[in-house]
Each structure stands twice: as C-alpha cells, then as structure tokens.
Design a protein around this motif. Structure first.
Motif, PDB file in Angstrom:
ATOM      1  N   LEU A 291       0.669  -1.311  -0.108  1.00 30.14           N
ATOM      2  CA  LEU A 291       0.227   0.031   0.044  1.00 30.14           C
ATOM      3  C   LEU A 291       0.894   1.180   0.077  1.00 30.14           C
ATOM      4  N   ALA A 292       2.094   1.179   0.590  1.00 27.68           N
ATOM      5  CA  ALA A 292       2.830   2.376   0.685  1.00 27.68           C
ATOM      6  C   ALA A 292       3.956   2.264  -0.558  1.00 27.68           C
TER       7      ALA A 292
ATOM      8  N   ILE B  56      -3.707  -3.043  -3.570  1.00 25.50           N
ATOM      9  CA  ILE B  56      -5.333  -2.624  -3.354  1.00 25.50           C
ATOM     10  C   ILE B  56      -6.097  -3.786  -3.972  1.00 25.50           C
ATOM     11  N   GLY B  57      -5.540  -4.558  -5.164  1.00 23.11           N
ATOM     12  CA  GLY B  57      -6.469  -5.572  -5.719  1.00 23.11           C
ATOM     13  C   GLY B  57      -6.408  -6.715  -4.559  1.00 23.11           C
TER      14      GLY B  57
ATOM     15  N   MET C  87       1.352   5.874   1.034  1.00 25.94           N
ATOM     16  CA  MET C  87       0.425   5.016   1.861  1.00 25.94           C
ATOM     17  C   MET C  87      -0.787   5.766   2.377  1.00 25.94           C
ATOM     18  N   ALA C  88      -0.687   6.885   2.408  1.00 21.66           N
ATOM     19  CA  ALA C  88      -1.709   7.912   2.613  1.00 21.66           C
ATOM     20  C   ALA C  88      -2.974   7.922   1.410  1.00 21.66           C
ATOM     21  N   GLU C  89      -2.316   7.988   0.168  1.00 19.54           N
ATOM     22  CA  GLU C  89      -3.363   7.716  -1.046  1.00 19.54           C
ATOM     23  C   GLU C  89      -3.913   6.430  -0.857  1.00 19.54           C
ATOM     24  N   SER C  90      -3.280   5.248  -0.723  1.00 22.90           N
ATOM     25  CA  SER C  90      -3.808   3.902  -0.715  1.00 22.90           C
ATOM     26  C   SER C  90      -4.925   3.780   0.401  1.00 22.90           C
TER      27      SER C  90
ATOM     28  N   LEU D 292      -8.929   3.038   0.557  1.00 22.89           N
ATOM     29  CA  LEU D 292      -9.842   1.918   1.219  1.00 22.89           C
ATOM     30  C   LEU D 292     -10.539   2.479   2.378  1.00 22.89           C
ATOM     31  N   LYS D 293     -10.674   3.656   2.710  1.00 17.84           N
ATOM     32  CA  LYS D 293     -11.477   4.268   3.736  1.00 17.84           C
ATOM     33  C   LYS D 293     -12.826   4.337   3.080  1.00 17.84           C
TER      34      LYS D 293
END
Length: 304
Positions: A84-85, A96-97, A136-139, A143-144
């Motif tokens: 994720l990062a 992400i998948g 990581m923030a973008e991922s 996800l949130k």
C-alpha cells in the motif's frame, strides 16, 4: 470501559479440522475472550474455508480482527514493490487488488454468520525498505471509502527499515504511521514482539506504546514475544510470536513488561479498543496447554 480481549488463535492452532474445531470450542468457553485475530488469506482464502471458519468461530465473538500480514509478506517475497505504501504504481495497484479480495472475504463472513463480527482490519505499510508515507496516504484514502461490513481500518506497526539491520518487515517508521492515523482518522495497533524486534529491546515496545498512546491513536495492543536467541520458533529476533517468559525462557516479554505496556496504553483518551495475545506453542502441545499459553498473558494483562 475495559478493552475487548482477543486471541490470535491461528498462531497456536493445532493440525487437522477436528482438533481445530475443539480448540475454538475451548477458547469460546473462556468468558474473557471476545474474538480472534484471523490471518488473511488463511481460512479466508476461499469460500469453503470461509464457511468453515464463519460457522466454527464462537457465535458470541463480535470483536474479531483480520490481519493482512501473512498475505502481504507472501506477495512482497514474490514482488518487492508490492504494498500500500509502494512508490511504484504497479506494486500499489496489486496491493489494492489484494485488499479488494480481502474486503469480499469479510463480507462473505458477515453474510454467513448473519452478523458483522469482524470489527478491525489490520493493514500494513509495505513494501520493505522503499515504503513511502505519501503513497500510503493515497492508498488508505481509497480503502477508507470502501464498505468494510462495519469493520474499522487500523495500521498494524511492524519493524521499520533500519540500514544495516536485517529487517523482518522493514516498513514505515512509527512516526510516519502515527501521522497517517491523525491525517486520515484511523487507528494504530502495536504488536509487542514486532516493536521489540525493531529496537532489539523490550524497552522499544514500551516506548512505542507510550508514543502511540500520547498521540491518541492507539486502537489495539497485541502481545507476542521476541528474543535474542534461536529457539524452536526460529532464529534470533524472529517475528515468531514467542510465548511469554517463563513459558519461553528466552522471550523478553514477561509479566512485568506486559503490565508496563498495559498501564501506558490505559493513559490514552479515548480508551484502547482491544488488547490480546498471539503466541506460537510447541508442536506437541495439547489443546489445554495451548489455551494455557494464552491464559498466562491474559492474567498478566489483567494485573496491568
């Protein structure tokens, strides 16, 4: 309000479905256990295994968590940019998948049980050495936005990458993960053993609990042991979920260190959501002996 107590039963799970079913029955009889930490993929990997798991976890366990660390490390070993990062787009998309598959598995469990009993999803700031906080923030932002069947996302801290020290995980530093939690409004889980492995010290685990609690982001605290010597559980400083000392004499995690960490965690407002135990046991341990390894940690936590 006291935190829920969960057990990482998969680390001490016996071989064979009949023994596993009986182990869950024995754990379900302990009134202080509110759930288990479930590894992904593990028994969430396919529909048949999910159905078995969902129907054999005690019905009154409503504080279960899922840890993505087994599958994350399996992928990182095959593809060092996975995570994720990841600063590499392909590695981040693959992660992400992976979490899309996890989300579907969680939804299946909720449907089978007729209840939203997975309360936490523990995710990690992979990959090793090259993890980037911005990615990581973008991922996490993506996800949130997904439907997690009522589960809350939390970052589980693993050992950060330290040049010159062989990493077990080698992910983002705790400072970065705390910043992400504050930025995105999610929680953090500390695993005692993974923090001790990072600093090669029991003191590191205590300091990281104190740091996360002071920041107000500590959601969970799991007790797994670690130590500087080779044991039946693996090489020195392995992230091997050693039992507490004296059950494993080489483990740096004893009743005193557990009490110190619990006391530090309880200084936080809002209060800690869950605390728990996840330890491996000797291969020939009986079912009752396996339970007792967890009981000993619970007793230490209860004195905190």
């Amino acid at each position: 309000m006291e935190p829920e107590f969960i057990v990482g039963a998969y680390a001490s799970l016996p071989q064979g479905r009949p023994s596993q079913e009986m182990y869950y029955v024995l754990l379900g009889e302990k009134p202080w256990i509110s759930g288990t930490e479930i590894p992904y993929p593990g028994d969430l990997a396919d529909k048949d295994d999910r159905h078995w798991l969902a129907t054999h976890l005690p019905k009154h366990w409503h504080a279960n968590s899922v840890t993505a660390i087994p599958g994350t490390m399996q992928h990182v070993k095959k593809n060092p940019s996975f995570g994720l990062a990841s600063p590499q787009g392909a590695g981040r998309r693959a992660a992400i998948g992976f979490f899309e598959d996890l989300r579907r598995a969680v939804a299946d469990v909720a449907e089978i049980r007729g209840s939203q009993d997975i309360a936490y999803i523990e995710l990690h700031s992979a990959p090793t050495r090259i993890a980037a906080r911005e990615r990581m923030a973008e991922s996490l932002s993506l996800l949130k936005s997904w439907d997690w069947s009522g589960a809350q996302l939390v970052i589980e801290h693993c050992d950060r990458y330290i040049p010159g020290q062989a990493p077990e995980k080698g992910f983002l530093p705790l400072d970065d993960e705390i910043m992400l939690c504050k930025q995105l409004g999610i929680g953090l889980t500390i695993n005692w053993g993974r923090s001790a492995v990072e600093g090669r010290s029991a003191q590191t685990a205590l300091e990281q609990v104190q740091q996360a609690a002071a920041a107000g982001v500590l959601t969970g605290l799991m007790f797994s042991g670690a130590g500087p010597e080779e044991t039946q559980y693996g090489y020195p400083w392995i992230d091997g979920h050693l039992p507490m000392n004296p059950d494993e004499p080489t483990s740096l995690m004893d009743a005193t260190t557990i009490r110190q960490c619990v006391a530090a965690a309880k200084t936080q407002q809002p209060p800690l959501s869950y605390v728990g135990a996840k330890v491996c046991v000797p291969k020939d341990a009986s079912l009752d002996e396996r339970v007792q390894y967890l009981v000993h940690i619970h007793e230490a936590v209860g004195n905190g």
